[in-house]
Design a protein around this motif. Structure first.
Motif, mmCIF file in Angstrom:
data_model
loop_
_atom_site.group_PDB
_atom_site.id
_atom_site.type_symbol
_atom_site.label_atom_id
_atom_site.label_comp_id
_atom_site.label_asym_id
_atom_site.label_seq_id
_atom_site.Cartn_x
_atom_site.Cartn_y
_atom_site.Cartn_z
ATOM 1 N N UNK A 1 5.362 13.690 0.817
ATOM 2 C CA UNK A 1 4.665 12.650 0.058
ATOM 3 C C UNK A 1 3.586 13.260 -0.834
ATOM 4 N N UNK A 2 2.812 14.204 -0.292
ATOM 5 C CA UNK A 2 1.751 14.824 -1.087
ATOM 6 C C UNK A 2 2.343 15.606 -2.259
ATOM 7 N N UNK A 3 3.489 16.244 -2.009
ATOM 8 C CA UNK A 3 4.170 16.993 -3.074
ATOM 9 C C UNK A 3 4.622 16.041 -4.195
ATOM 10 N N UNK A 4 5.162 14.897 -3.817
ATOM 11 C CA UNK A 4 5.649 13.930 -4.809
ATOM 12 C C UNK A 4 4.477 13.337 -5.590
ATOM 13 N N UNK A 5 3.430 12.920 -4.877
ATOM 14 C CA UNK A 5 2.275 12.296 -5.540
ATOM 15 C C UNK A 5 1.586 13.232 -6.528
ATOM 16 N N UNK B 1 11.091 15.150 -2.720
ATOM 17 C CA UNK B 1 10.397 16.440 -2.705
ATOM 18 C C UNK B 1 11.395 17.593 -2.817
ATOM 19 N N UNK B 2 12.548 17.453 -2.151
ATOM 20 C CA UNK B 2 13.591 18.492 -2.234
ATOM 21 C C UNK B 2 14.144 18.603 -3.657
ATOM 22 N N UNK B 3 14.277 17.470 -4.337
ATOM 23 C CA UNK B 3 14.751 17.489 -5.729
ATOM 24 C C UNK B 3 13.737 18.212 -6.620
ATOM 25 N N UNK B 4 12.448 17.971 -6.349
ATOM 26 C CA UNK B 4 11.379 18.646 -7.109
ATOM 27 C C UNK B 4 11.434 20.154 -6.862
ATOM 28 N N UNK C 1 21.750 14.699 -1.362
ATOM 29 C CA UNK C 1 20.934 13.715 -2.083
ATOM 30 C C UNK C 1 20.096 14.397 -3.162
ATOM 31 N N UNK C 2 19.431 15.509 -2.803
ATOM 32 C CA UNK C 2 18.542 16.186 -3.760
ATOM 33 C C UNK C 2 19.321 16.663 -4.983
#
Length: 323
Positions: free
Chosen positions: A182-186, A138-141, A111-112
Motif C-alpha cells: 500500500x505504501x509503495x502504491x500511494x 505494487x508488483x506491477x509497479x 495479474x501483475x
C-alpha cells in the motif's frame, strides 16, 4: 463507435467476497464501463478461491469473455501469514452456498503482468479498480517502471482517514492485508483516488433494500439476495446496524461518476510496523515543514472526503434490479 470510445476501460483487482460480487455485477451493468479483465488477490478468501469465485461470477453474469488473471498468493515482502476475512463472507467467500466449480480457467499470465500489458496496450486509458490488498498493483509497479505513467488511474478501496479502522482501531482491512504494498502504491506517483471506510461506512444497503431487490425480477439481484445472508448477519452482529456497508460497489461507482464524491489532495503514507501497522496517514500540505522527512517530495493523491450515499444506493439498486 463513439459510444464505445467513451466507455472507461477498467480492470477490477478483486478478492470475491460478497461485496466484490455486488461490485463486479454493478460494473458489468454500468454502460459507462468496459470491464477488460479481472485480477485476483487474497483478502476475503485465499487467492486460489478468489480466482474460482471471479470465474464463477462471470459465468453467472454471462460474461465468460472477460479474462481472469490470478494474482499473488503472498504479500510484497513474501509474507505468507495472511488475514483472510472468511468469517465475514462465508468459508467459500460467497455466503456458504457451495456453488459448482466454474468451467472457466484463468489465463496463463500473472495479474501483475496482465496489468502491465493492458496499461501498455491502452496508455492513459485503463482505470484499475482495486478492491483488495494492493499486492498485485505494487508488483506491477515493480515489474515495469512505466506502469505508473501508462495506467490512467488507480481507484482503490482502502484506508480509514480520520476514523477507526475495521481490523483494529488503526487499520482498514485492505491496507492491513499488505501495508508495504500500500505504501509503495500511494507513493508511486500514479494517478490515485482512495476511497476509505470513512466514506463507505456512510453507504448502507438496508434490510428493506434487500427485500426490494428480492422482489425484483433482476437475475443478478436474485443471486445476490441468496448470498447476502452471511454478510447481513455479520454486520448485525459486529456493527449493530440493520444493513451492510457497500464498500466495493461504492468504489466502482467512483469510476462511473466521480462527481458523487468530494476529494482532498495530499500525501498518504502507510505505517508498516508496530501497533498501528496498516494506518493510513494523510498529509494535507497546509504546513510546509522545514525538515526533510519521510513525507518530503512525495507525490499527492486524492482521498475521498464526502459521498452522496443516497445517489450511490439508488444507482446500485436500479442497475442490479434491472439485470
Amino acid at each position: 463507435m463513439a459510444v464505445e470510445e467513451a466507455r472507461k476501460k477498467i480492470i477490477i483487482d478483486t478478492d470475491p467476497g460478497i461485496d466484490d460480487a455486488m461490485a463486479i455485477f454493478l460494473a458489468l451493468q454500468s454502460p459507462e464501463l468496459d470491464v477488460i479483465g479481472l485480477t485476483t488477490i487474497y483478502g476475503n478468501v485465499y487467492t486460489t478461491l478468489a480466482t474460482r469465485n471471479a470465474l464463477h461470477l462471470l459465468e453467472i453474469a454471462g460474461r465468460t469473455d472477460i479474462p481472469v488473471a490470478e494474482g499473488s498468493h503472498i504479500t510484497i515482502t513474501k509474507g505468507t501469514k495472511l488475514r483472510i476475512a472468511d468469517f465475514v463472507h462465508g468459508s467459500d467467500g460467497l455466503g456458504n452456498q457451495n456453488f459448482e466449480p466454474p468451467s472457466g480457467k484463468p489465463i496463463g499470465q500473472s495479474a501483475a503482468s496482465f496489468l502491465v500489458e493492458q496499461a501498455k496496450l491502452y496508455p492513459g486509458q485503463v482505470t484499475v479498480v482495486a478492491l483488495g490488498p494492493l499486492t498485485n498493483i505494487a508488483l506491477a509497479i515493480q515489474l515495469d517502471d512505466t506502469f505508473v505513467k501508462n495506467v490512467g488511474q488507480i481507484i482503490l478501496l482502502g484506508g480509514a482517514f480520520a476514523v477507526n479502522g475495521n481490523v483494529n482501531p488503526a487499520s482498514e482491512a485492505n491496507i492491513f492485508g499488505d501495508p508495504d504494498a500500500a505504501d509503495m502504491v500511494f507513493t508511486s506517483g500514479a494517478n490515485i483516488l482512495a476511497i476509505g471506510i470513512n466514506v463507505t461506512h456512510q453507504v448502507i444497503l438496508t434490510d428493506a433494500d434487500r427485500d426490494r431487490m428480492a422482489k425484483s425480477g433482476g437475475k443478478l439481484a436474485q443471486y445476490l439476495c441468496k448470498i447476502l445472508d452471511v454478510y447481513f448477519a455479520y454486520h448485525h452482529d459486529a456493527y449493530n446496524i440493520k444493513g451492510v456497508y457497500l464498500h466495493d460497489p461504492t468504489t466502482i461507482l467512483a469510476a462511473v461518476n466521480p462527481s458523487l464524491f468530494t476529494f482532498a489532495e495530499g500525501v498518504v503514507r502507510v505505517q508498516t510496523v508496530g501497533i498501528s501497522r496498516g494506518l493510513t496517514l494523510f498529509y494535507n500540505k497546509q504546513k510546509r515543514f522545514a525538515e526533510v522527512t519521510e513525507w518530503s517530495d512525495k507525490p499527492s493523491v486524492k482521498v475521498a472526503v464526502t459521498v452522496d450515499a443516497a445517489a450511490i444506493n439508488e444507482l446500485l439498486m436500479e442497475r442490479l434490479m434491472h439485470s
